[in-house]
Design a protein around this motif. Structure first.
Motif, short mmCIF file in Angstrom:
data_model
loop_
_atom_site.label_atom_id
_atom_site.label_comp_id
_atom_site.label_asym_id
_atom_site.label_seq_id
_atom_site.Cartn_x
_atom_site.Cartn_y
_atom_site.Cartn_z
N LEU A 55 0.84 -1.20 0.00
CA LEU A 55 0.00 0.00 0.00
C LEU A 55 0.87 1.25 0.00
O LEU A 55 0.59 2.22 -0.72
N ALA A 56 1.92 1.25 0.80
CA ALA A 56 2.83 2.40 0.84
C ALA A 56 3.46 2.64 -0.53
O ALA A 56 3.59 3.79 -0.99
N ALA A 57 3.84 1.55 -1.21
CA ALA A 57 4.44 1.68 -2.54
C ALA A 57 3.45 2.29 -3.52
O ALA A 57 3.81 3.14 -4.35
N TRP A 58 2.19 1.89 -3.41
CA TRP A 58 1.15 2.45 -4.30
C TRP A 58 0.96 3.94 -4.01
O TRP A 58 0.85 4.75 -4.93
N LEU A 59 0.90 4.30 -2.74
CA LEU A 59 0.71 5.70 -2.36
C LEU A 59 1.85 6.57 -2.90
O LEU A 59 1.61 7.68 -3.40
N ARG A 60 3.07 6.07 -2.82
CA ARG A 60 4.22 6.82 -3.34
C ARG A 60 4.14 6.95 -4.86
O ARG A 60 4.35 8.03 -5.42
N ALA A 61 3.86 5.84 -5.53
CA ALA A 61 3.83 5.84 -6.99
C ALA A 61 2.76 6.77 -7.53
O ALA A 61 2.93 7.38 -8.60
N GLU A 62 1.67 6.90 -6.80
CA GLU A 62 0.56 7.75 -7.24
C GLU A 62 0.63 9.16 -6.67
O GLU A 62 -0.28 9.97 -6.91
N ALA A 63 1.69 9.46 -5.93
CA ALA A 63 1.85 10.78 -5.32
C ALA A 63 0.61 11.19 -4.55
O ALA A 63 0.10 12.31 -4.65
N THR A 64 0.12 10.26 -3.74
CA THR A 64 -1.12 10.47 -3.00
C THR A 64 -0.93 11.48 -1.87
O THR A 64 0.07 11.46 -1.16
N VAL A 84 -0.15 2.21 9.06
CA VAL A 84 1.29 2.00 8.90
C VAL A 84 1.78 2.59 7.59
O VAL A 84 2.83 3.26 7.53
N ALA A 85 1.04 2.36 6.51
CA ALA A 85 1.45 2.85 5.20
C ALA A 85 1.46 4.37 5.15
O ALA A 85 2.38 4.98 4.61
N ALA A 86 0.42 5.00 5.71
CA ALA A 86 0.36 6.46 5.70
C ALA A 86 1.53 7.06 6.47
O ALA A 86 2.14 8.05 6.03
N GLN A 87 1.84 6.48 7.61
CA GLN A 87 2.97 6.97 8.40
C GLN A 87 4.28 6.77 7.64
O GLN A 87 5.16 7.64 7.66
N SER A 88 4.41 5.63 6.98
CA SER A 88 5.63 5.34 6.22
C SER A 88 5.86 6.34 5.10
O SER A 88 6.98 6.79 4.87
N VAL A 89 4.79 6.69 4.42
CA VAL A 89 4.89 7.62 3.29
C VAL A 89 4.94 9.07 3.76
O VAL A 89 5.44 9.95 3.05
N GLY A 90 4.39 9.31 4.96
CA GLY A 90 4.38 10.67 5.48
C GLY A 90 3.20 11.49 5.01
O GLY A 90 3.32 12.70 4.80
N ILE A 91 2.04 10.82 4.83
CA ILE A 91 0.83 11.55 4.43
C ILE A 91 -0.23 11.41 5.51
O ILE A 91 -0.14 10.57 6.40
N LYS A 92 -1.24 12.24 5.42
CA LYS A 92 -2.33 12.23 6.40
C LYS A 92 -3.29 11.08 6.10
O LYS A 92 -3.54 10.74 4.95
N ILE A 93 -3.83 10.51 7.17
CA ILE A 93 -4.86 9.49 7.03
C ILE A 93 -6.09 9.91 7.82
O ILE A 93 -5.98 10.46 8.93
N LEU A 94 -7.26 9.66 7.24
CA LEU A 94 -8.53 9.93 7.90
C LEU A 94 -9.33 8.64 7.91
O LEU A 94 -9.47 7.99 6.87
N ALA A 95 -9.86 8.25 9.05
CA ALA A 95 -10.71 7.06 9.14
C ALA A 95 -12.16 7.47 9.31
O ALA A 95 -12.47 8.37 10.09
N VAL A 96 -13.03 6.84 8.54
CA VAL A 96 -14.47 7.03 8.69
C VAL A 96 -14.98 5.82 9.46
O VAL A 96 -15.07 4.72 8.92
N ARG A 97 -15.27 6.02 10.73
CA ARG A 97 -15.64 4.91 11.61
C ARG A 97 -17.01 5.15 12.24
O ARG A 97 -17.15 6.00 13.12
N ARG A 98 -17.97 4.40 11.77
CA ARG A 98 -19.31 4.54 12.34
C ARG A 98 -19.33 4.01 13.79
O ARG A 98 -18.72 2.98 14.08
N PRO A 99 -19.99 4.70 14.70
CA PRO A 99 -20.03 4.24 16.09
C PRO A 99 -20.77 2.91 16.20
O PRO A 99 -21.72 2.66 15.45
#
Length: 246
Positions: A55-64, A84-99
């Motif tokens: 996933l991290a490799a994909w995020l980097r390749a796509e300049a996400t 883990v992937a977001a932290q590795s690449v250094g980008i922000k992550i947002l989770a949509v988590r229904r209660p």
């Protein structure tokens, strides 16, 4: 921004609908567990990434620029991989988590930590059991073949649950409480087994069980990484708008 949405839920579809046609370049990723997924109005990919590293490799390749985890509440592994992937690449992550749903007066719940734990919770006495935990986790119930199972899934059950007494129903929610109550009465359901998925789409069965005084064996939501999170698509859209203008 270039945004990757990990989807497969109603929240993901609503988020995609809100972002389609905007200035953002959106890609929706689906795990591929549903044979005929809904067609979405953005670029869509199907299949896994190969863990956090893939996933991290994909995020980097796509300049996400932003990763949004809008997967099912019980998709615990992808939640960890995404963080883990977001932290590795250094980008922000947002989770949509229904209660999760909360116990109300009249609910006859037995809460368990996993689907496997549901088998012991059902006990040794044969009962007519309504199971709504998804096709992939059905095999564990083969350890308790004394029960009469009524299983509802989106995908065909096939040979996932080899027991003597099995009724299968293929259907996709939402399911209204009145319809669920009628079905449970007509099917003579004695206990409901489900996951605490939260949201309104499948809550009807829980409300119906309460009204009919049917016991419920319910699986708690798994723990997920602590990341920025919102409860629904509307909040996610507002968060993304605010984040994009920083």
């Amino acid at each position: 921004m270039r945004i990757l949405i990990l989807g497969g839920t109603g929240e993901a579809s609503a988020l995609v609908a809100g972002l389609a046609g905007t200035v953002h370049a959106v890609t929706l990723s689906l795990a591929g567990r549903t044979a005929a997924p809904r067609v979405e109005p953005v670029r869509t990919r199907v299949g896994g990434f190969g863990g956090a590293e893939g996933l991290a490799a994909w995020l980097r390749a796509e300049a996400t620029d932003l990763l949004v985890d809008a997967t099912h509440p019980f998709a615990a592994r992808i939640g960890v991989n995404a963080a883990v992937a977001a932290q590795s690449v250094g980008i922000k992550i947002l989770a949509v988590r229904r209660p999760p749903w909360t116990r109300r007066p009249g609910d006859l719940w037995t809460e368990v930590a996993s689907v496997a734990d549901c088998v012991a919770a059902l006990g040794p006495v044969p009962r007519r059991v309504f199971v709504t935990v998804g096709r992939l986790e059905l095999p564990v119930f083969a350890a308790a073949p004394q029960h009469d199972y009524v299983v509802r899934t989106i995908e065909p059950v096939g040979d996932a649950l080899p027991v003597p007494r099995l009724t299968t129903i293929a259907a996709r929610g939402p399911f209204a409480q009145a319809d669920e109550a009628r079905f449970m009465r007509e099917a003579a359901i004695e206990v409901l087994v489900t996951k605490n998925s939260g949201g309104e789409a499948t809550y009807g069965k829980v409300a119906a069980a309460r009204a009919l005084t049917v016991p419920v064996v319910i699986v708690r939501q798994p723990e997920k990484p602590e990341v920025a999170r919102v409860a629904d698509a509307a909040q996610a859209l507002a968060w993304i708008e605010a984040f994009s203008t920083r």
